[in-house]
Design a protein around this motif. Structure first.
Motif, PDB file in Angstrom:
ATOM      1  N   GLU A 631      19.428  11.478  -5.516  1.00 47.44           N
ATOM      2  CA  GLU A 631      17.977  11.622  -5.591  1.00 47.44           C
ATOM      3  C   GLU A 631      17.404  10.428  -6.350  1.00 47.44           C
ATOM      4  O   GLU A 631      17.912  10.057  -7.415  1.00 47.44           O
ATOM      5  N   TYR A 632      16.340   9.858  -5.792  1.00 48.16           N
ATOM      6  CA  TYR A 632      15.691   8.694  -6.390  1.00 48.16           C
ATOM      7  C   TYR A 632      14.240   9.033  -6.731  1.00 48.16           C
ATOM      8  O   TYR A 632      13.588   9.847  -6.038  1.00 48.16           O
ATOM      9  N   GLU A 633      13.728   8.383  -7.751  1.00 48.96           N
ATOM     10  CA  GLU A 633      12.328   8.521  -8.136  1.00 48.96           C
ATOM     11  C   GLU A 633      11.671   7.147  -8.023  1.00 48.96           C
ATOM     12  O   GLU A 633      12.261   6.132  -8.381  1.00 48.96           O
ATOM     13  N   PHE A 634      10.431   7.154  -7.506  1.00 46.72           N
ATOM     14  CA  PHE A 634       9.706   5.905  -7.268  1.00 46.72           C
ATOM     15  C   PHE A 634       8.323   5.984  -7.901  1.00 46.72           C
ATOM     16  O   PHE A 634       7.693   7.049  -7.949  1.00 46.72           O
ATOM     17  N   THR A 635       7.829   4.832  -8.322  1.00 47.91           N
ATOM     18  CA  THR A 635       6.437   4.683  -8.723  1.00 47.91           C
ATOM     19  C   THR A 635       6.003   3.264  -8.368  1.00 47.91           C
ATOM     20  O   THR A 635       6.846   2.372  -8.199  1.00 47.91           O
ATOM     21  N   VAL A 636       4.697   3.056  -8.230  1.00 47.73           N
ATOM     22  CA  VAL A 636       4.156   1.773  -7.788  1.00 47.73           C
ATOM     23  C   VAL A 636       3.066   1.329  -8.756  1.00 47.73           C
ATOM     24  O   VAL A 636       2.243   2.144  -9.203  1.00 47.73           O
ATOM     25  N   THR A 637       3.051   0.047  -9.083  1.00 51.67           N
ATOM     26  CA  THR A 637       1.956  -0.552  -9.841  1.00 51.67           C
ATOM     27  C   THR A 637       1.284  -1.608  -8.985  1.00 51.67           C
ATOM     28  O   THR A 637       1.936  -2.276  -8.183  1.00 51.67           O
ATOM     29  N   ALA A 638      -0.020  -1.742  -9.140  1.00 52.63           N
ATOM     30  CA  ALA A 638      -0.782  -2.796  -8.470  1.00 52.63           C
ATOM     31  C   ALA A 638      -0.924  -3.977  -9.419  1.00 52.63           C
ATOM     32  O   ALA A 638      -1.032  -3.803 -10.641  1.00 52.63           O
ATOM     33  N   VAL A 639      -0.940  -5.187  -8.852  1.00 52.22           N
ATOM     34  CA  VAL A 639      -0.944  -6.413  -9.664  1.00 52.22           C
ATOM     35  C   VAL A 639      -2.007  -7.367  -9.127  1.00 52.22           C
ATOM     36  O   VAL A 639      -2.115  -7.554  -7.907  1.00 52.22           O
ATOM     37  N   ASN A 640      -2.792  -7.942 -10.008  1.00 50.54           N
ATOM     38  CA  ASN A 640      -3.683  -9.049  -9.658  1.00 50.54           C
ATOM     39  C   ASN A 640      -3.557 -10.120 -10.739  1.00 50.54           C
ATOM     40  O   ASN A 640      -2.667 -10.044 -11.585  1.00 50.54           O
ATOM     41  N   SER A 641      -4.454 -11.089 -10.722  1.00 51.95           N
ATOM     42  CA  SER A 641      -4.331 -12.181 -11.685  1.00 51.95           C
ATOM     43  C   SER A 641      -4.553 -11.720 -13.120  1.00 51.95           C
ATOM     44  O   SER A 641      -4.213 -12.432 -14.060  1.00 51.95           O
ATOM     45  N   GLY A 642      -5.114 -10.536 -13.306  1.00 58.30           N
ATOM     46  CA  GLY A 642      -5.292  -9.982 -14.644  1.00 58.30           C
ATOM     47  C   GLY A 642      -4.080  -9.238 -15.141  1.00 58.30           C
ATOM     48  O   GLY A 642      -4.066  -8.775 -16.286  1.00 58.30           O
ATOM     49  N   GLY A 643      -3.059  -9.107 -14.310  1.00 55.55           N
ATOM     50  CA  GLY A 643      -1.833  -8.434 -14.723  1.00 55.55           C
ATOM     51  C   GLY A 643      -1.555  -7.202 -13.902  1.00 55.55           C
ATOM     52  O   GLY A 643      -2.225  -6.916 -12.891  1.00 55.55           O
ATOM     53  N   ALA A 644      -0.564  -6.445 -14.339  1.00 58.89           N
ATOM     54  CA  ALA A 644      -0.157  -5.222 -13.651  1.00 58.89           C
ATOM     55  C   ALA A 644      -0.913  -4.034 -14.222  1.00 58.89           C
ATOM     56  O   ALA A 644      -1.117  -3.924 -15.439  1.00 58.89           O
ATOM     57  N   GLY A 645      -1.331  -3.155 -13.340  1.00 56.51           N
ATOM     58  CA  GLY A 645      -2.015  -1.950 -13.756  1.00 56.51           C
ATOM     59  C   GLY A 645      -1.033  -0.840 -14.093  1.00 56.51           C
ATOM     60  O   GLY A 645       0.183  -1.043 -14.132  1.00 56.51           O
ATOM     61  N   PRO A 646      -1.542   0.357 -14.344  1.00 55.38           N
ATOM     62  CA  PRO A 646      -0.659   1.478 -14.680  1.00 55.38           C
ATOM     63  C   PRO A 646       0.152   1.935 -13.477  1.00 55.38           C
ATOM     64  O   PRO A 646      -0.191   1.672 -12.331  1.00 55.38           O
ATOM     65  N   MET A 647       1.243   2.642 -13.782  1.00 56.03           N
ATOM     66  CA  MET A 647       2.089   3.169 -12.721  1.00 56.03           C
ATOM     67  C   MET A 647       1.398   4.332 -12.010  1.00 56.03           C
ATOM     68  O   MET A 647       0.637   5.090 -12.612  1.00 56.03           O
ATOM     69  N   SER A 648       1.690   4.442 -10.726  1.00 55.22           N
ATOM     70  CA  SER A 648       1.194   5.578  -9.959  1.00 55.22           C
ATOM     71  C   SER A 648       1.943   6.842 -10.356  1.00 55.22           C
ATOM     72  O   SER A 648       2.961   6.792 -11.055  1.00 55.22           O
ATOM     73  N   ALA A 649       1.444   7.977  -9.898  1.00 56.84           N
ATOM     74  CA  ALA A 649       2.197   9.215 -10.059  1.00 56.84           C
ATOM     75  C   ALA A 649       3.521   9.080  -9.303  1.00 56.84           C
ATOM     76  O   ALA A 649       3.535   8.615  -8.167  1.00 56.84           O
ATOM     77  N   PRO A 650       4.651   9.449  -9.943  1.00 57.62           N
ATOM     78  CA  PRO A 650       5.943   9.234  -9.285  1.00 57.62           C
ATOM     79  C   PRO A 650       6.194  10.246  -8.165  1.00 57.62           C
ATOM     80  O   PRO A 650       5.610  11.334  -8.143  1.00 57.62           O
ATOM     81  N   VAL A 651       7.055   9.849  -7.246  1.00 58.91           N
ATOM     82  CA  VAL A 651       7.525  10.754  -6.196  1.00 58.91           C
ATOM     83  C   VAL A 651       9.038  10.655  -6.129  1.00 58.91           C
ATOM     84  O   VAL A 651       9.635   9.657  -6.548  1.00 58.91           O
ATOM     85  N   ARG A 652       9.678  11.721  -5.619  1.00 56.68           N
ATOM     86  CA  ARG A 652      11.128  11.741  -5.500  1.00 56.68           C
ATOM     87  C   ARG A 652      11.539  11.999  -4.060  1.00 56.68           C
ATOM     88  O   ARG A 652      10.826  12.660  -3.308  1.00 56.68           O
ATOM     89  N   ALA A 653      12.708  11.484  -3.730  1.00 58.26           N
ATOM     90  CA  ALA A 653      13.287  11.731  -2.411  1.00 58.26           C
ATOM     91  C   ALA A 653      14.791  11.528  -2.519  1.00 58.26           C
ATOM     92  O   ALA A 653      15.278  10.768  -3.360  1.00 58.26           O
TER      93      ALA A 653
END
Length: 840
Positions: A631-653
């Motif tokens: 089982e793996y858990e994933f989360t995503v952050t968005a990035v622009n020139s100001g840096g990385a934002g907070p992590m998304s709500a995680p999901v598992r599969a």
């Protein structure tokens, strides 16, 4: 967005281009009760009010489409109506009626109407990552929609290709016209073919079927003026040869296409009513007119008479902009013209705050128009004069036809130098015989005429008065201020400059030491937003006013430091296991210029979030190289020139592999020295495989899998017994196990036989041997015997890597024989031919 009031289009940017032209101070005369009161649909068409309500409801509730412009319609063979749009907002509307700043924005789209309901939004790619229906040809180019038609079972849509030349709403250039085709009924894209036309005319303002021909109307932009043109094809296939109206006949050359009339928008409608042709457009001979007008002719090519003023859009009174009128004859009720027009606002914040602003409106007008009895009309004014006063105005004076307090006077103007073909009304009727006309261009010749307006109608026009404008350059903009946003943008605002329509914004980067000014873009109105600025870098800006008398001096510079806030956490993250053991991730796309980082951890393996995230430019990711049943858990952050934002709500599969089912085919085996080269074919050429073997000569009955799996469709098996016959088979494999074995092949590896052996006695009891190489990576053993002494063959104890050897400590005058064998560390090959020599 299409700017039909000025005959230009704004940029297809991330949000609607800003409509920044100052509104013309004059509003035009409203004529008679032209609008037909709404009644329910009577079975022969649909009411304008119903259509307006349909798009408002669909925009508010569909969650797919919230607003667009252009508004062309075509009836499909199965009865559906396809509505085609240019710049389009997608996504849901928020509960307060606004659209989020992150709403997806594309350059063209379609909405399907079935019966009396709007059912579906059509665009490119996916709902999670939408793209234009007709995709961009390059990063700085895009297509705007023209009109469309059905030819056989194909939908043909004329589209105009533009290139961005800056960030302002006027900073784009027409590159040409193309024909996009879609298979019906599924609306599947089948082609995009550039048409053999140039970049002077944007074709597709209207497509009109009439008799044996289909007429295609277009718009030419020439400075501030816009002119209608017409071409035609035989039949209804727009892919056929085009002919262009020259003013006297038809020619295959677009270069000689003649102007029909001025004052049209980038979109307008042409319809045949009875024996006459009516052309309806937003009045484009004056800046930002709210009026919809009609011109009529006996032929599709004109000459056109008019204008008839049909309707004044009320949205103009609220400060919005009206543009792009079009006709929809397939949906019109009897005795009416069904007209659509588009609405936008000078401030793009308004189109976000109220999603209903940026949507099509519909209106019905009775047609043909009823004409007043000429005997009842008042006489025209007399002795009209027009004088340039040197400040940019034309001072008009005339003599009233009679003393009557109820009479008013309507002023009409035509810019001769700009090539305007028809007079346009200026402002509201005045009560006194005098008028000051503004918004003139220096050096242009103008014609004026005046009509008398009474309760019974409008008189014939007066005699024409002509003058040449004298307009000084405007003053530089004052009060320029700059406010940095949070997305690498700076909003500039300045005080109005009288009688100025355009402003050029310039910038330079002080942080990088830029000395020269660069043009940001040409804007309209008293504000502009400059984007794509670098985080924490300081910029300097100036503004130049562009008026009828030319350019002003630059404004006093202002400075601002750009700031880019990190993006918010992505939403809508999903994880879907796939049969090949990978997991597919998708999430909701954020603004352009944002990339993403995908983080994962093996929950079953007890991993933390530590590790290098996977970069992605779009809103999807395939997680690979996962452990079976983990089982793996994933989360995503968005990035622009100001840096990385907070992590998304995680999901598992959970990663699960299905053992391969495909059997490798075409297995071939090429023997080598103690090795075999295997190749095979497979539908999964990039997958992993197990090689199985058995030694037939040694009597092995079962296959044994090689310990090391191979990736690809080839393998080299080494350390085989030379002269032994082997059997090989191959199976695809993954973490869930191996698939079925291929058909086996047999092969016998054999070490090569050395050739070219020579022996030379060198004296002192030595013999020099040499031979030809059999290939890299192998060794040799020298065998010899003393023939004179009757000795048996013996092998030199030291292997030889080179292709020569010196035999020593031999007995003089004895005859010796030599031969050479190849060895690979396990076996020896057959011996070479024997050579003999007498030792000296």
């Amino acid at each position: 967005m299409t700017d039909s009031a000025t005959g230009r289009r704004a940029t297809g940017a991330r949000r609607p281009a800003r409509w920044l032209l100052a509104l013309h101070t004059a509003v035009l005369l409203a004529v008679g009760p032209a609008v037909v009161p709404d009644r329910p649909t009577d079975g022969h068409g649909i009411s304008a009010a119903r259509l307006t309500a349909l798009f408002d409801s669909y925009g508010d509730t569909s969650g797919r489409w919230s607003g667009a412009d252009r508004t062309a319609s075509v009836t499909l063979p199965d009865g559906r109506v396809l509505w085609l749009f240019s710049d389009t907002f997608l996504g849901p509307v928020q509960p307060d009626g606004s659209r989020p700043r992150t709403a997806p924005f594309i350059n063209n789209s379609a909405v399907v109407q079935q019966g009396g309901e709007l059912r579906e939004t059509v665009h490119g790619r996916s709902a999670a990552d939408p793209a234009s229906l007709v995709p961009r040809p390059a990063a700085d180019q895009f297509y705007w929609i023209g009109d469309a038609t059905v030819a056989g079972q194909s939908l043909q849509v004329l589209v105009n290709r533009y290139r961005r030349t800056g960030s302002g709403p006027l900073d784009h250039a027409l590159l040409g016209t193309a024909l996009a085709t879609f298979a019906l009924p599924a609306l599947t894209p089948t082609g995009l073919r550039p048409l053999p036309v140039g970049s002077r005319i944007s074709w597709g303002s209207e497509v009109l079927h009439d008799g044996d021909h289909t007429y295609v109307y277009g718009t030419e932009g020439a400075g501030e003026a816009r002119f209608a043109h017409v071409a035609r094809v035989t039949g209804d296939d727009l892919a056929g040869p085009w002919e262009f109206w020259t003013g006297a006949g038809w020619s295959p050359s677009e270069d000689v296409s003649a102007r029909l009339l001025s004052g049209v928008g980038t979109a307008y409608g042409v319809q045949r009513v009875g024996g006459r042709y009516v052309l309806v457009t937003q009045q484009n001979n004056v800046v930002f007119s709210p009026d919809l007008v009609a011109y009529t002719a006996d032929s599709p090519t004109g000459p056109f008479e008019g204008p008839d003023y049909l309707y004044r859009a009320p949205e103009n009174e609220a400060g919005h902009i009206v543009y792009d009128a079009d006709l929809h004859p397939d949906l019109a009720r009897p005795g009416r013209l069904l007209i659509s027009y588009n609405v936008n606002d000078l401030d793009d914040a308004v189109t976000y705050a109220d999603a209903r602003v940026y949507r099509p409106r519909f209106v019905e007008v009775a047609w043909p128009r009823r004409r007043s009895d000429p005997a009842d009309l008042p006489p025209p004014p007399a002795d009209l004069t027009a004088v340039a006063d040197g400040t940019g105005h034309a001072r008009l004076a005339w003599r009233a036809p009679r003393a009557d307090d109820e009479l008013r006077y309507q002023v009409h103007r035509r810019d001769v130098t700009a090539g305007q073909t028809h007079f346009v009304r200026l402002g509201e009727p005045v009560t006194n015989p005098g008028y000051s006309a503004d918004y003139l261009v220096n050096g242009h010749d103008y014609e004026f005429r005046v009509t008398t307006v009474s309760g019974r109608g409008e008189s014939r026009p007066s005699a024409v008065a002509r003058m040449t404008a004298r307009v000084p350059p405007p003053a530089p903009p004052a009060g320029v201020r700059a406010v940095a946003g949070v997305a690498g943008d700076v909003t500039l605002r300045w005080d109005p400059v009288p009688y100025v329509q355009l402003f050029r914004v310039q910038q330079r980067n002080l942080t990088t030491g830029q000395r020269t000014w660069s043009l940001v873009g040409t804007h309209t109105g008293t504000s502009a937003t400059v984007g794509s600025l670098r985080h924490a870098e300081t910029y300097e800006f100036t503004v130049v006013a562009v008026g009828g008398g030319g350019d002003s001096r630059p404004s006093v510079p202002v400075r601002a430091t750009a700031f880019v806030a990190p993006p918010p956490a992505p939403t809508g993250l999903t994880a879907a296991p796939r049969p090949d053991g990978t997991i597919a991730l998708t999430w909701t796309t954020l603004d352009r210029g944002v990339s993403y980082q995908v983080h994962r951890r093996d929950v079953t393996g007890g991993e933390s979030w530590l590790g290098q995230p996977s970069p992605e430019s779009g809103a999807e990711h395939i997680a690979r190289y996962l452990a079976h049943d983990h089982e793996y858990e994933f989360t995503v952050t968005a990035v622009n020139s100001g840096g990385a934002g907070p992590m998304s709500a995680p999901v598992r599969a959970r990663a699960r592999y299905t053992p391969p089912t495909a059997t490798p085919t075409g297995l071939r085996a090429e023997p080598g020295p103690g090795s075999v080269e295997l190749t095979w074919r497979s539908a999964n050429s990039g997958g992993w495989y197990e090689v199985h073997r058995r030694d037939v000569t040694a009597g092995e009955r079962e296959f044994t899998a090689e310990e090391v799996r191979v990736n690809g469709t080839g393998a080299t098996v080494i350390q085989l017994r030379n002269g032994h016959e082997y059997e090989f088979a191959v199976a695809a494999v993954n973490q869930a196990g191996a698939g079925p074995l291929s058909e086996p092949v047999r092969v016998t590896p054999q070490l090569p036989t050395p050739t070219g052996l020579t022996a030379t006695a060198t004296g002192a009891g030595e013999v020099r041997l040499s031979w030809r190489s059999v290939g890299a990576g192998l060794f040799y053993r020298v065998q010899l015997r003393d023939v004179t002494a009757g000795e048996a063959w013996r092998t030199d104890p030291y292997p030889v890597q080179e292709t020569d050897h010196t035999a020593v400590l031999l007995i003089r005058d004895h005859r010796y024989e030599f031969r050479v064998v190849v060895l690979d560390g396990t076996d020896e090959g057959p011996p070479s031919a024997t050579v003999g020599v007498i030792v000296r």
